[in-house]
Design an enzyme around this catalytic site. Structure first.
Site, PDB file in Angstrom:
ATOM      1  N   ALA A  72       0.844  -1.184   0.000  1.00 59.40           N
ATOM      2  CA  ALA A  72       0.000   0.000   0.000  1.00 59.40           C
ATOM      3  C   ALA A  72       0.885   1.241   0.000  1.00 59.40           C
ATOM      4  O   ALA A  72       2.061   1.194   0.374  1.00 59.40           O
ATOM      5  CB  ALA A  72      -0.910  -0.001   1.225  1.00 59.40           C
ATOM      6  N   GLY A 115      -0.449  -5.074   0.775  1.00 61.57           N
ATOM      7  CA  GLY A 115      -1.655  -5.003  -0.035  1.00 61.57           C
ATOM      8  C   GLY A 115      -1.510  -5.683  -1.378  1.00 61.57           C
ATOM      9  O   GLY A 115      -2.489  -6.188  -1.940  1.00 61.57           O
ATOM     10  N   GLU A 118      -2.145  -9.282  -0.753  1.00 61.36           N
ATOM     11  CA  GLU A 118      -3.587  -9.432  -0.532  1.00 61.36           C
ATOM     12  C   GLU A 118      -4.354  -9.342  -1.841  1.00 61.36           C
ATOM     13  O   GLU A 118      -5.303 -10.096  -2.076  1.00 61.36           O
ATOM     14  CB  GLU A 118      -4.073  -8.366   0.451  1.00 61.36           C
ATOM     15  CG  GLU A 118      -3.559  -8.600   1.867  1.00 61.36           C
ATOM     16  CD  GLU A 118      -3.868  -7.449   2.801  1.00 61.36           C
ATOM     17  OE1 GLU A 118      -4.440  -7.698   3.873  1.00 61.36           O
ATOM     18  OE2 GLU A 118      -3.531  -6.291   2.457  1.00 61.36           O
TER      19      GLU A 118
END
Length: 264
Positions: A72, A115, A118
């Site tokens: 992120a 992220g 993910e």
């Protein structure tokens, strides 16, 4: 209505490299494809458009050779407060791709961290370069994964492995991810996107309604007991006997010819 490929995006690129295949490429190379809200918004817009597009049967999601997505964008979130992130349910929208009904193949090269890891796990299939690196290093920033990492990683590789990786923040290799069942196949970095597109093209050639039903059965089955899952599968199986593709597929098999699916 414009299609996903007709729209102009700043942080992603949408192309169609093969029949019934869409390729979505994350495009923030200077930031190693770090995920920001603007990129996620574009990604969600594109996925929704592609999901509605009858000319698309499967989607490939990739980054570049250095990074699928290196995490992120920490600069975007470092000064946020609890009240702010809680009030606006920060990063909830990051999981919207899990609502896409068409198969998504993540073609991972380089780093898939935080992220990015993910995001790859939200895909239905992960293909990885043999040089790719995965990880959930959020613990080193004083936080935990917030876009499903603590939930999807244990389901993919087992509780003990996931606990070790999330609590230490240790990165893990593509070979480890493959041996644990998280990654479906490994390829040289120069071939991973090509192979993902090839698989997506194969998926796009079979009956689209059956593909949608199979994805739904697998995904919902993970949330059910075995008995309920088998019953749900059987109901979807029964329902497909009302489709033109079922009639064509079985007729073609009996007549020893190639089926011509219409995805209806």
């Amino acid at each position: 209505m414009s299609t996903a490929s007709e729209q102009s995006y700043e942080h992603i690129i949408v192309t169609h490299p093969a029949p019934r295949v869409a390729l979505v490429t994350l495009n923030r190379p200077k930031a190693l494809n770090a995920l920001c809200n603007a990129l996620i918004a574009e990604l969600n817009t594109a996925f929704k458009a592609l999901d509605r597009d009858d000319n698309v049967g499967a989607i490939v999601l990739t980054g570049n050779e250095k990074a699928f997505a290196a995490g992120a964008d920490i600069k975007e979130m470092k000064d946020k407060t609890f009240a702010e992130v809680y009030k606006h349910d920060f990063i909830r929208s990051w999981s919207e791709m899990t609502q896409v009904t068409k198969p998504i193949i993540a073609a991972v090269r380089g780093y898939a961290l935080g992220g990015g890891c993910e995001l790859a796990m939200m895909a239905d299939i992960i293909y990885a370069a043999d040089t790719a690196t995965f990880g959930q290093p959020e613990i080193k920033l004083g936080i935990i994964p917030g876009a499903g990492g603590t939930q999807r990683l244990p389901r993919l590789i087992g509780r003990s492995r996931a606990m070790e990786l999330i609590l230490t923040g240790r990165n893990f290799s593509a070979q480890e991810a493959y041996s644990w069942g998280m990654v479906a196949r490994l390829f040289p970095s120069t071939r991973v996107v090509e192979e993902a597109v090839s698989t997506a093209e194969q998926i796009g050639k079979v009956g689209g309604l059956a593909v949608k039903a199979a994805k739904e059965a697998i995904n919902l089955g993970e949330e059910m007991g075995l008995g309920e899952g088998v019953k749900f599968e059987r109901r979807l199986f029964h329902g497909l006997f009302s489709t033109a593709d079922q009639k064509e597929g079985m007729a073609a098999f009996a007549e020893k010819r190639k089926a011509q699916f219409k995805h209806e």
